[in-house]
Scaffold this motif. Structure first.
Motif, PDB file in Angstrom:
ATOM      1  N   LEU A  21      60.615 -21.133  25.408  1.00 43.49           N
ATOM      2  CA  LEU A  21      59.302 -20.493  25.504  1.00 43.49           C
ATOM      3  C   LEU A  21      58.402 -21.277  26.463  1.00 43.49           C
ATOM      4  O   LEU A  21      57.732 -20.704  27.316  1.00 43.49           O
ATOM      5  CB  LEU A  21      58.646 -20.391  24.124  1.00 43.49           C
ATOM      6  N   ASN A  75      54.531 -21.965  21.688  1.00 45.96           N
ATOM      7  CA  ASN A  75      55.283 -22.011  20.434  1.00 45.96           C
ATOM      8  C   ASN A  75      54.378 -22.382  19.260  1.00 45.96           C
ATOM      9  O   ASN A  75      54.744 -23.163  18.382  1.00 45.96           O
ATOM     10  CB  ASN A  75      56.455 -22.999  20.539  1.00 45.96           C
ATOM     11  N   GLU A 109      66.449 -24.902  15.845  1.00 48.28           N
ATOM     12  CA  GLU A 109      65.901 -23.661  16.401  1.00 48.28           C
ATOM     13  C   GLU A 109      64.468 -23.859  16.884  1.00 48.28           C
ATOM     14  O   GLU A 109      64.077 -23.330  17.921  1.00 48.28           O
ATOM     15  CB  GLU A 109      65.963 -22.558  15.351  1.00 48.28           C
ATOM     16  N   GLU A 154      63.326 -23.267  20.737  1.00 43.91           N
ATOM     17  CA  GLU A 154      62.243 -22.350  21.091  1.00 43.91           C
ATOM     18  C   GLU A 154      61.156 -23.058  21.881  1.00 43.91           C
ATOM     19  O   GLU A 154      60.551 -22.479  22.791  1.00 43.91           O
ATOM     20  CB  GLU A 154      61.676 -21.700  19.830  1.00 43.91           C
TER      21      GLU A 154
END
Length: 379
Positions: A313, A256, A305, A309
């Motif tokens: 991820l 990320n 968010e 993620e």
């Protein structure tokens, strides 16, 4: 400031039946104008966000559909606008086995490319024809031999499983064929039916016969077991490498971290903002020539968010998500945000927790998308 960059070449000599990436037939396309537009986007990106890179990746489409002189122009643009140490940077180019000529390999090596990712998919000639690939088994072997002769040691092969009519025995044969080439990196992805692809349309008409979930799971388990037996380490759901040959560029995505995306349809993540470039080649060129950013969509991620993620991820990696890294990035404890989801997934055997990480179990790898969904909308 990002230290990774992706460069998209959307041109293909042939469109594969399963592919949903941004791509067009190369014939009749304004390729030289496109490379000129990419040069302009590189210049603006480097000037506004920084030009020091540690990983570079040219993907497509089919980058090696470019003529040697065009490849040279692209690589010259990259060198002009970005700085990277050829001794330490990872510089990858995707290639089709039947398009990797000695001349193109020489151009790539001269420009500092040090890693090749070959779109093999399968070694079975019948399956290759069925999925719309133009190369055959002999082309794969020849491409690897040529790449090594040109000085490439870091070579990755992409395989696919769950293909129409594919049996477990055929996939095992593919794995054995890949192992026989002794490349240091393998990727193995299941077929996903994406809208607007030939396969998706055939499936909707009832004409596409797939192996089924149980057979696909057996193929995935075989990939995990066979690669480990041959000395590869699974470091991500679909990726296996000899120690030290993990894809540093792709780890940028799974960690990320930020990256630039250059070209039609390319995506970037800079300063907490995800941007997607417009896909049509001529529209992209027009936008850039008009002095505009060629963005189709710009989205600033909320803190929620960003944390979501980080989880879905990071859980793709075998090591999982680092608790300390999460706390360092967001100033919050992972359990304060996602404790309910973590506990539920641990109880059903799809996640496991160590002192330092939260990671998928073997069962969790088989049901990855269901686990990832558990971390969406948790707050």
């Amino acid at each position: 400031m990002a230290t990774s960059a992706y460069f998209h070449i959307p041109f293909c000599a042939h469109i594969c039946h399963y592919c949903d990436f941004n791509k067009v037939f190369a014939a009749g396309q304004p390729i030289d104008d496109y490379l000129r537009a990419m040069d302009k986007e590189m210049a603006r990106t480097a000037a506004e966000f920084g030009n020091r890179l540690e990983t570079l990746f040219i993907g497509g489409g089919t980058p090696t559909v470019l003529e040697p002189a065009q490849l040279g122009r692209l690589l010259e643009s990259i060198h002009r606008h970005f700085q990277f140490d050829p001794q330490t940077a990872e510089f990858t180019v995707e290639a089709n086995p039947d398009g990797l000529t000695k001349e193109k390999l020489a151009v790539l090596r001269e420009a500092g490319v040090n890693r090749l990712s070959l779109g093999v998919q399968t070694f079975d000639d019948r399956l290759l024809q069925a999925i719309g690939r133009t190369h055959r088994r002999g082309d794969i072997v020849q491409a690897v031999e040529r790449a090594r002769e040109a000085g490439f040691a870091n070579i990755s092969l992409d395989l696919m499983y769950g293909l129409p009519g594919q049996t477990l025995e055929q996939f095992l044969a593919d794995l054995d064929a890949a192992f026989s080439l002794h490349v240091p990196h393998l990727s193995a992805y299941s077929l996903i039916l994406e809208p607007k692809t030939i396969f998706y349309n055939e499936w909707r008409k009832g004409r596409l016969h797939l192996p089924g979930e149980e057979a696909e799971a057996a193929m995935y388990e075989a990939a995990m077991e066979r690669t480990e037996a041959c000395g590869y380490q699974q470091y991500e759901i679909s990726n296996y490498a000899f120690p030290g040959f993990e894809s540093r560029h792709n780890l940028t995505y799974w960690n990320n971290e930020e990256y630039y995306g250059i070209g039609a349809g390319a995506h970037s993540y800079i300063g907490g903002v995800r941007r997607a470039n417009i896909g049509p080649v001529r529209h992209y060129i027009a936008k850039v020539d008009n002095g505009e950013w060629p963005h189709r969509d710009v989205h600033r991620l909320t803190l929620q968010e960003q944390m979501e993620e980080e989880m879905f991820l990071g859980l793709r990696k075998t090591e999982g998500v680092s608790k300390a890294r999460f706390r360092q990035k967001f100033g919050r404890d992972m359990h304060d945000i996602f404790g309910k989801a973590i506990r539920a997934e641990v109880e059903n055997g799809r996640l496991e927790e160590t002192e330092t990480h939260v990671r998928l179990t073997k069962r969790g790898k088989l049901l990855g998308n269901e686990v990832f969904a558990a971390f969406l909308g948790e707050m």
